[in-house]
Design a protein around this motif. Sequence first.
Motif, PDB file in Angstrom:
ATOM      1  N   ARG A  75       0.855  -1.195   0.000  1.00 27.21           N
ATOM      2  CA  ARG A  75       0.000   0.000   0.000  1.00 27.21           C
ATOM      3  C   ARG A  75       0.883   1.235   0.000  1.00 27.21           C
ATOM      4  O   ARG A  75       1.893   1.293   0.690  1.00 27.21           O
ATOM      5  CB  ARG A  75      -0.907  -0.022   1.221  1.00 27.21           C
ATOM      6  N   PHE A  76       0.463   2.240  -0.773  1.00 25.27           N
ATOM      7  CA  PHE A  76       1.220   3.481  -0.927  1.00 25.27           C
ATOM      8  C   PHE A  76       0.295   4.675  -0.782  1.00 25.27           C
ATOM      9  O   PHE A  76      -0.887   4.595  -1.115  1.00 25.27           O
ATOM     10  CB  PHE A  76       1.897   3.537  -2.298  1.00 25.27           C
ATOM     11  N   VAL A  77       0.860   5.776  -0.315  1.00 22.20           N
ATOM     12  CA  VAL A  77       0.141   7.036  -0.212  1.00 22.20           C
ATOM     13  C   VAL A  77       0.686   7.942  -1.316  1.00 22.20           C
ATOM     14  O   VAL A  77       1.885   8.195  -1.387  1.00 22.20           O
ATOM     15  CB  VAL A  77       0.345   7.692   1.170  1.00 22.20           C
ATOM     16  N   VAL A  78      -0.201   8.405  -2.180  1.00 21.69           N
ATOM     17  CA  VAL A  78       0.171   9.300  -3.273  1.00 21.69           C
ATOM     18  C   VAL A  78      -0.255  10.704  -2.854  1.00 21.69           C
ATOM     19  O   VAL A  78      -1.415  10.940  -2.508  1.00 21.69           O
ATOM     20  CB  VAL A  78      -0.522   8.879  -4.592  1.00 21.69           C
ATOM     21  N   ALA A 115       3.012   5.240 -12.814  1.00 20.92           N
ATOM     22  CA  ALA A 115       1.834   6.100 -12.921  1.00 20.92           C
ATOM     23  C   ALA A 115       2.104   7.490 -12.373  1.00 20.92           C
ATOM     24  O   ALA A 115       1.731   8.492 -12.988  1.00 20.92           O
ATOM     25  CB  ALA A 115       0.659   5.463 -12.178  1.00 20.92           C
ATOM     26  N   VAL A 116       2.755   7.577 -11.221  1.00 17.00           N
ATOM     27  CA  VAL A 116       3.029   8.875 -10.602  1.00 17.00           C
ATOM     28  C   VAL A 116       4.034   9.655 -11.446  1.00 17.00           C
ATOM     29  O   VAL A 116       3.968  10.882 -11.515  1.00 17.00           O
ATOM     30  CB  VAL A 116       3.513   8.693  -9.147  1.00 17.00           C
ATOM     31  N   GLY A 117       4.932   8.967 -12.112  1.00 16.82           N
ATOM     32  CA  GLY A 117       5.906   9.635 -12.975  1.00 16.82           C
ATOM     33  C   GLY A 117       5.278  10.299 -14.185  1.00 16.82           C
ATOM     34  O   GLY A 117       5.881  11.179 -14.799  1.00 16.82           O
ATOM     35  N   GLN A 118       4.058   9.902 -14.547  1.00 20.07           N
ATOM     36  CA  GLN A 118       3.386  10.463 -15.721  1.00 20.07           C
ATOM     37  C   GLN A 118       2.688  11.785 -15.432  1.00 20.07           C
ATOM     38  O   GLN A 118       2.336  12.511 -16.366  1.00 20.07           O
ATOM     39  CB  GLN A 118       2.345   9.477 -16.248  1.00 20.07           C
ATOM     40  N   SER A 171      -6.566   8.100 -13.646  1.00 22.53           N
ATOM     41  CA  SER A 171      -6.553   7.380 -14.921  1.00 22.53           C
ATOM     42  C   SER A 171      -5.175   6.783 -15.208  1.00 22.53           C
ATOM     43  O   SER A 171      -5.077   5.761 -15.886  1.00 22.53           O
ATOM     44  CB  SER A 171      -6.992   8.296 -16.058  1.00 22.53           C
ATOM     45  N   ALA A 172      -4.115   7.380 -14.685  1.00 23.66           N
ATOM     46  CA  ALA A 172      -2.771   6.825 -14.852  1.00 23.66           C
ATOM     47  C   ALA A 172      -2.559   5.598 -13.965  1.00 23.66           C
ATOM     48  O   ALA A 172      -1.698   4.770 -14.251  1.00 23.66           O
ATOM     49  CB  ALA A 172      -1.721   7.880 -14.536  1.00 23.66           C
ATOM     50  N   LEU A 173      -3.348   5.469 -12.913  1.00 27.50           N
ATOM     51  CA  LEU A 173      -3.223   4.338 -11.976  1.00 27.50           C
ATOM     52  C   LEU A 173      -4.067   3.153 -12.445  1.00 27.50           C
ATOM     53  O   LEU A 173      -4.835   2.579 -11.687  1.00 27.50           O
ATOM     54  CB  LEU A 173      -3.658   4.776 -10.572  1.00 27.50           C
ATOM     55  N   LYS A 174      -3.911   2.731 -13.696  1.00 20.71           N
ATOM     56  CA  LYS A 174      -4.730   1.659 -14.262  1.00 20.71           C
ATOM     57  C   LYS A 174      -4.454   0.304 -13.625  1.00 20.71           C
ATOM     58  O   LYS A 174      -5.368  -0.463 -13.373  1.00 20.71           O
ATOM     59  CB  LYS A 174      -4.502   1.567 -15.762  1.00 20.71           C
ATOM     60  N   ARG A 175      -3.208  -0.012 -13.358  1.00 17.48           N
ATOM     61  CA  ARG A 175      -2.840  -1.328 -12.842  1.00 17.48           C
ATOM     62  C   ARG A 175      -2.764  -1.352 -11.317  1.00 17.48           C
ATOM     63  O   ARG A 175      -2.285  -2.298 -10.732  1.00 17.48           O
ATOM     64  CB  ARG A 175      -1.507  -1.745 -13.435  1.00 17.48           C
ATOM     65  N   ARG A 207      -9.732   8.072  -1.446  1.00 21.38           N
ATOM     66  CA  ARG A 207      -9.342   9.349  -2.025  1.00 21.38           C
ATOM     67  C   ARG A 207      -9.784  10.484  -1.124  1.00 21.38           C
ATOM     68  O   ARG A 207     -10.887  10.487  -0.597  1.00 21.38           O
ATOM     69  CB  ARG A 207     -10.011   9.538  -3.381  1.00 21.38           C
ATOM     70  N   MET A 208      -8.872  11.440  -0.940  1.00 23.35           N
ATOM     71  CA  MET A 208      -9.155  12.704  -0.262  1.00 23.35           C
ATOM     72  C   MET A 208      -8.508  13.773  -1.118  1.00 23.35           C
ATOM     73  O   MET A 208      -7.619  13.462  -1.907  1.00 23.35           O
ATOM     74  CB  MET A 208      -8.558  12.717   1.149  1.00 23.35           C
ATOM     75  N   PRO A 209      -8.896  15.032  -0.985  1.00 25.95           N
ATOM     76  CA  PRO A 209      -8.261  16.073  -1.805  1.00 25.95           C
ATOM     77  C   PRO A 209      -6.742  16.106  -1.595  1.00 25.95           C
ATOM     78  O   PRO A 209      -6.260  16.294  -0.485  1.00 25.95           O
ATOM     79  CB  PRO A 209      -8.909  17.367  -1.316  1.00 25.95           C
ATOM     80  N   GLY A 210      -5.997  15.847  -2.636  1.00 21.44           N
ATOM     81  CA  GLY A 210      -4.543  15.885  -2.578  1.00 21.44           C
ATOM     82  C   GLY A 210      -3.890  14.632  -2.062  1.00 21.44           C
ATOM     83  O   GLY A 210      -2.669  14.556  -1.989  1.00 21.44           O
ATOM     84  N   THR A 211      -4.664  13.593  -1.724  1.00 21.25           N
ATOM     85  CA  THR A 211      -4.115  12.355  -1.184  1.00 21.25           C
ATOM     86  C   THR A 211      -4.906  11.169  -1.716  1.00 21.25           C
ATOM     87  O   THR A 211      -6.131  11.192  -1.720  1.00 21.25           O
ATOM     88  CB  THR A 211      -4.192  12.345   0.357  1.00 21.25           C
ATOM     89  N   VAL A 212      -4.187  10.139  -2.157  1.00 17.11           N
ATOM     90  CA  VAL A 212      -4.831   8.926  -2.654  1.00 17.11           C
ATOM     91  C   VAL A 212      -4.102   7.736  -2.038  1.00 17.11           C
ATOM     92  O   VAL A 212      -2.877   7.651  -2.099  1.00 17.11           O
ATOM     93  CB  VAL A 212      -4.767   8.836  -4.195  1.00 17.11           C
ATOM     94  N   LEU A 213      -4.849   6.820  -1.425  1.00 15.40           N
ATOM     95  CA  LEU A 213      -4.290   5.583  -0.873  1.00 15.40           C
ATOM     96  C   LEU A 213      -4.509   4.494  -1.912  1.00 15.40           C
ATOM     97  O   LEU A 213      -5.637   4.272  -2.362  1.00 15.40           O
ATOM     98  CB  LEU A 213      -4.972   5.213   0.437  1.00 15.40           C
ATOM     99  N   VAL A 214      -3.407   3.836  -2.329  1.00 16.39           N
ATOM    100  CA  VAL A 214      -3.493   2.825  -3.379  1.00 16.39           C
ATOM    101  C   VAL A 214      -2.831   1.533  -2.919  1.00 16.39           C
ATOM    102  O   VAL A 214      -2.038   1.527  -1.976  1.00 16.39           O
ATOM    103  CB  VAL A 214      -2.831   3.311  -4.689  1.00 16.39           C
ATOM    104  N   GLU A 215      -3.150   0.447  -3.620  1.00 16.35           N
ATOM    105  CA  GLU A 215      -2.547  -0.853  -3.351  1.00 16.35           C
ATOM    106  C   GLU A 215      -2.097  -1.431  -4.679  1.00 16.35           C
ATOM    107  O   GLU A 215      -2.860  -1.454  -5.647  1.00 16.35           O
ATOM    108  CB  GLU A 215      -3.582  -1.770  -2.694  1.00 16.35           C
TER     109      GLU A 215
END
Length: 79
Positions: free
Chosen positions: A3-6, A51-54, A24-28, A34-42
Amino acid sequence: MNRFVVLYQGTRDPSSQEERTLVSALKRVRVLERMPGTVLVEGDEADVASAVGQVPNWTFSRERSASASPPHLHVKAAA
């Protein structure tokens, strides 16, 4: 899966268009919250980094847990 915090690193909150571009860049990667300015992903770190590099002004780090003491002090019983 990890799990990562973006996080958004801009000078103000991201616009809804910037958040849509990131998601949309986080396809895989699975978006958990989701919160404004923060996204928790797995997902895999390589997929998140790609995705973040794009998208500009976004960065990520591995989720860490932190412990906190109880917010209230215990009151002794009256004498």
